[in-house]
Design a protein around this motif. Structure first.
Motif, PDB file in Angstrom:
ATOM      1  N   SER A  42      40.961  33.673  51.088  1.00 41.74           N
ATOM      2  CA  SER A  42      41.575  33.939  49.785  1.00 41.74           C
ATOM      3  C   SER A  42      41.437  32.738  48.864  1.00 41.74           C
ATOM      4  O   SER A  42      41.207  32.878  47.651  1.00 41.74           O
ATOM      5  N   GLY A  92      39.159  34.475  46.530  1.00 39.17           N
ATOM      6  CA  GLY A  92      40.178  35.336  45.941  1.00 39.17           C
ATOM      7  C   GLY A  92      40.296  35.292  44.443  1.00 39.17           C
ATOM      8  O   GLY A  92      41.176  35.942  43.874  1.00 39.17           O
ATOM      9  N   GLY A  93      39.445  34.520  43.756  1.00 40.57           N
ATOM     10  CA  GLY A  93      39.499  34.475  42.299  1.00 40.57           C
ATOM     11  C   GLY A  93      40.476  33.466  41.743  1.00 40.57           C
ATOM     12  O   GLY A  93      40.653  33.390  40.523  1.00 40.57           O
ATOM     13  N   TYR A 116      35.940  35.752  40.022  1.00 39.15           N
ATOM     14  CA  TYR A 116      35.262  36.779  40.802  1.00 39.15           C
ATOM     15  C   TYR A 116      33.864  37.055  40.249  1.00 39.15           C
ATOM     16  O   TYR A 116      32.925  37.305  41.007  1.00 39.15           O
ATOM     17  N   GLY A 130      31.181  39.395  46.654  1.00 37.22           N
ATOM     18  CA  GLY A 130      32.265  39.968  45.866  1.00 37.22           C
ATOM     19  C   GLY A 130      32.828  41.228  46.497  1.00 37.22           C
ATOM     20  O   GLY A 130      34.044  41.451  46.485  1.00 37.22           O
ATOM     21  N   ALA A 145      34.993  40.168  49.228  1.00 42.48           N
ATOM     22  CA  ALA A 145      36.196  39.535  48.698  1.00 42.48           C
ATOM     23  C   ALA A 145      37.257  40.566  48.310  1.00 42.48           C
ATOM     24  O   ALA A 145      38.451  40.254  48.305  1.00 42.48           O
ATOM     25  N   ARG A 146      36.839  41.797  48.024  1.00 46.53           N
ATOM     26  CA  ARG A 146      37.809  42.829  47.658  1.00 46.53           C
ATOM     27  C   ARG A 146      38.671  43.275  48.838  1.00 46.53           C
ATOM     28  O   ARG A 146      39.641  44.018  48.656  1.00 46.53           O
ATOM     29  N   THR A 192      42.225  38.816  45.733  1.00 44.41           N
ATOM     30  CA  THR A 192      41.191  39.280  44.806  1.00 44.41           C
ATOM     31  C   THR A 192      41.695  40.441  43.981  1.00 44.41           C
ATOM     32  O   THR A 192      41.500  40.495  42.751  1.00 44.41           O
ATOM     33  N   ASN A 206      42.485  40.321  39.875  1.00 45.73           N
ATOM     34  CA  ASN A 206      41.845  41.297  38.992  1.00 45.73           C
ATOM     35  C   ASN A 206      42.890  42.032  38.157  1.00 45.73           C
ATOM     36  O   ASN A 206      42.723  42.225  36.946  1.00 45.73           O
ATOM     37  N   SER A 249      43.350  48.506  41.951  1.00 47.91           N
ATOM     38  CA  SER A 249      43.802  47.285  42.627  1.00 47.91           C
ATOM     39  C   SER A 249      45.272  47.390  43.016  1.00 47.91           C
ATOM     40  O   SER A 249      45.664  47.045  44.139  1.00 47.91           O
TER      41      SER A 249
END
Length: 269
Positions: free
Chosen positions: A171, A175-176, A181, A189, A192-193, A198, A202, A220
């Protein structure tokens, strides 16, 4: 109701008085937040755009994945839950109340970060507060469920650390929070979802910060909520009162079913 309130009050005070929980709930997240606020803008100026969501996401991950599971394992191994059973405390309360108190601590940390970040680091505040709160609660619910599930299936504290780090470390990288991302390779990517961080970042971008989301914000949130429900359900089903209880209602590997909603999240448009 009085028993629930007393149990909640005890767990909440424990989260402040216990040195390990105090570290994971407050000192570690807020210390990391201060360090990132001083360092990251010099390295990556765009970090400020999502600094508040990123630091709140980090705080939730630290408290729920690193702080929440260990007391559950320790109490079970010490036979404390057996005394709870003798006194009529249901298994649901044993799992849900620590999760609720952890979320409550995270609300305090979130308020501190949200108020101080614009003042200290000139980070933009959320534009849509209802969307911000909804995303926060969805992420906290999902991560608290994962933390409780880890505590239930881990045979000892060492395995607790292992399972927690399998979510926490990826993460941090994917995880952004530190790296957007959109800068990840497409295949990375997608993987990562699988991470709650993540999905939350988002949703924070699209619903709270008035930034462009990389994929469905509604999807999400739904994945986070479904993951939390499934995690808590599996934790309750797999719960053991103590280490001497030789009978289980299910094998610990059933916990892997919690990945189903996050696997679906890999294909969000």
């Amino acid at each position: 109701m009085n028993a629930f309130i007393n149990h909640f009050s005890f767990e909440f005070r424990t989260g402040i008085r216990n040195q390990t929980l105090l570290l994971m709930n407050y000192l570690f997240p807020l210390g990391f937040y201060a360090m990132m606020g001083l360092v990251m803008p010099e390295i990556n100026p765009t970090f400020l755009e999502t600094m508040i969501p990123a630091m709140i996401t980090f705080s939730i991950l630290a408290a729920t994945l690193l702080g929440l599971p260990e007391p559950l394992v320790t109490f079970r191994e010490a036979g404390i839950f057996r005394s709870y059973k003798v006194n009529g405390v249901p298994a649901v309360s044993i799992l849900v109340i620590p999760a609720l108190t952890t979320i409550f601590h995270m609300m305090i940390v979130t308020a501190i970060i949200s108020v101080t970040a614009p003042l200290l680091f000139d980070a933009p505040a959320p534009v849509n507060w209802p969307g911000f709160l909804l995303t926060f609660l969805s992420l906290a619910f999902a991560c608290a469920g994962l933390g409780v599930l880890i505590g239930v299936i881990s045979p000892d504290s060492r395995m607790t650390v292992l399972w927690s780090q399998l979510i926490f470390l990826p993460s941090m990288l994917l995880g952004g929070m530190m790296l957007p991302y959109s800068q990840l390779p497409e295949a990375v990517g997608r993987v990562a979802r699988l991470l709650p961080a993540t999905l939350a970042m988002n949703a924070f971008r699209g619903l709270a910060m008035d930034l462009v989301a990389d994929f469905s914000t509604l999807g999400s949130l739904l994945v986070l909520l479904a993951g939390g429900v499934l995690a808590f359900g599996l934790a309750i089903y797999l719960f053991n009162w103590d280490r001497r209880n030789a009978t289980r209602r299910g094998h610990p590997l059933l916990a892997l079913l919690v990945l189903i909603p996050f696997g679906i999240g890999m294909f969000l448009a």
